[in-house]
Each structure stands twice: as structure tokens, then as C-alpha cells.
Design a protein around this motif. Structure first.
Motif, mmCIF file in Angstrom:
data_model
loop_
_atom_site.group_PDB
_atom_site.id
_atom_site.type_symbol
_atom_site.label_atom_id
_atom_site.label_comp_id
_atom_site.label_asym_id
_atom_site.label_seq_id
_atom_site.Cartn_x
_atom_site.Cartn_y
_atom_site.Cartn_z
ATOM 1 N N UNK A 51 0.885 -1.077 0.021
ATOM 2 C CA UNK A 51 -0.037 -0.033 0.019
ATOM 3 C C UNK A 51 0.809 1.326 0.060
ATOM 4 N N UNK A 52 1.890 1.240 0.891
ATOM 5 C CA UNK A 52 2.762 2.495 0.821
ATOM 6 C C UNK A 52 3.382 2.518 -0.516
ATOM 7 N N UNK A 53 4.111 1.612 -1.251
ATOM 8 C CA UNK A 53 4.726 1.401 -2.533
ATOM 9 C C UNK A 53 3.650 2.248 -3.430
ATOM 10 N N UNK A 54 2.478 1.572 -3.547
ATOM 11 C CA UNK A 54 1.452 2.252 -4.351
ATOM 12 C C UNK A 54 0.965 3.538 -4.271
ATOM 13 N N UNK A 55 0.743 4.005 -2.880
ATOM 14 C CA UNK A 55 0.285 5.305 -2.928
ATOM 15 C C UNK A 55 1.657 6.316 -2.961
ATOM 16 N N UNK A 56 2.836 5.865 -2.727
ATOM 17 C CA UNK A 56 3.823 6.759 -3.103
ATOM 18 C C UNK A 56 4.177 6.827 -4.560
ATOM 19 N N UNK A 57 4.192 5.990 -5.253
ATOM 20 C CA UNK A 57 4.279 5.840 -6.686
ATOM 21 C C UNK A 57 3.215 6.726 -7.162
ATOM 22 N N UNK A 58 1.960 6.548 -6.883
ATOM 23 C CA UNK A 58 0.691 7.182 -7.538
ATOM 24 C C UNK A 58 0.800 8.610 -7.464
ATOM 25 N N UNK A 59 1.301 8.894 -6.038
ATOM 26 C CA UNK A 59 1.340 10.248 -5.521
ATOM 27 C C UNK A 59 2.601 11.203 -6.360
ATOM 28 N N UNK A 60 3.628 10.342 -6.512
ATOM 29 C CA UNK A 60 4.743 11.150 -7.311
ATOM 30 C C UNK A 60 4.384 11.193 -8.633
ATOM 31 N N UNK A 61 3.431 10.456 -9.272
ATOM 32 C CA UNK A 61 3.008 10.531 -10.637
ATOM 33 C C UNK A 61 2.025 11.591 -10.625
ATOM 34 N N UNK A 62 0.934 11.709 -9.883
ATOM 35 C CA UNK A 62 0.004 12.878 -9.948
ATOM 36 C C UNK A 62 0.848 14.263 -9.600
ATOM 37 N N UNK A 63 1.700 14.354 -8.776
ATOM 38 C CA UNK A 63 2.518 15.599 -8.552
ATOM 39 C C UNK A 63 3.362 15.925 -9.858
ATOM 40 N N UNK A 64 3.855 15.162 -10.596
ATOM 41 C CA UNK A 64 4.627 15.238 -11.657
ATOM 42 C C UNK A 64 3.619 15.540 -12.932
ATOM 43 N N UNK A 65 2.463 14.868 -12.937
ATOM 44 C CA UNK A 65 1.416 15.572 -14.203
ATOM 45 C C UNK A 65 1.018 16.891 -13.882
ATOM 46 N N UNK A 66 0.766 17.090 -12.605
ATOM 47 C CA UNK A 66 0.489 18.496 -11.976
ATOM 48 C C UNK A 66 1.416 19.555 -12.685
ATOM 49 N N UNK A 67 2.699 19.227 -12.193
ATOM 50 C CA UNK A 67 3.882 20.210 -12.753
ATOM 51 C C UNK A 67 3.883 20.284 -13.939
ATOM 52 N N UNK A 68 3.695 19.325 -14.816
ATOM 53 C CA UNK A 68 3.791 19.346 -16.195
ATOM 54 C C UNK A 68 2.720 20.127 -16.805
ATOM 55 N N UNK A 69 1.498 20.173 -16.197
ATOM 56 C CA UNK A 69 0.138 21.066 -16.798
ATOM 57 C C UNK A 69 0.358 22.190 -16.472
ATOM 58 N N UNK A 70 1.129 22.825 -15.359
ATOM 59 C CA UNK A 70 1.258 24.069 -15.029
ATOM 60 C C UNK A 70 2.764 24.616 -15.191
#
Length: 70
Positions: A51-70
Motif C-alpha cells: 500500500x505504501x509503495x502504491x500510494x507513493x508511486x501514484x502520488x509522485x505521478x500525480x505531482x509530476x503530471x500536475x507540474x507538467x500541466x502548470x
């Protein structure tokens, strides 16, 4: 993320240490209950780790996508 990593480390240590304790207790006494308890705690540790691995991975992916979009 530091809070998340700390919480996950606490959850994992909180299940790993008792699991090892009950495994050692089983090896010392031969009580089946200690082995069952160690197994259940080990399974919880696996769940928390994945669970920790999945949340960390997806959390970093969402933050990276957010930073790419803005």
C-alpha cells in the motif's frame, strides 16, 4: 510526503517487530498460536508495504503530471 513516509515506516515497524517476536516465541516454545499470530502480522506487513509503495508511486505521478500541466 515526509509525514506519509514516517507513518508508513511506523506501520511497517509496528507489524514487523511483533511478527519477529512471535516467530521467535514460537521457535522457543512450540506454541502454534504464536506461529499463527506471527503469520497474520507478516501478512499485515505485506499489505502495508504494498500500500505504501502504491500510494507513493501514484502520488509522485500525480505531482509530476500536475507540474507538467502548470
Amino acid at each position: 510526503m515526509k509525514l506519509f513516509y514516517g507513518a508508513m515506516a511506523l506501520l511497517m515497524a509496528g507489524t514487523l517487530l511483533p511478527s519477529v517476536f512471535f516467530l521467535v516465541l514460537y521457535m522457543a516454545t512450540g506454541e502454534r498460536v504464536a506461529l499463527v499470530r506471527a503469520g497474520k502480522l507478516w501478512n499485515f506487513l505485506r499489505v502495508f508495504t504494498l500500500m505504501g509503495f502504491n500510494i507513493a508511486l501514484w502520488g509522485h505521478l500525480v505531482v509530476a503530471a500536475w507540474e507538467l500541466a502548470h
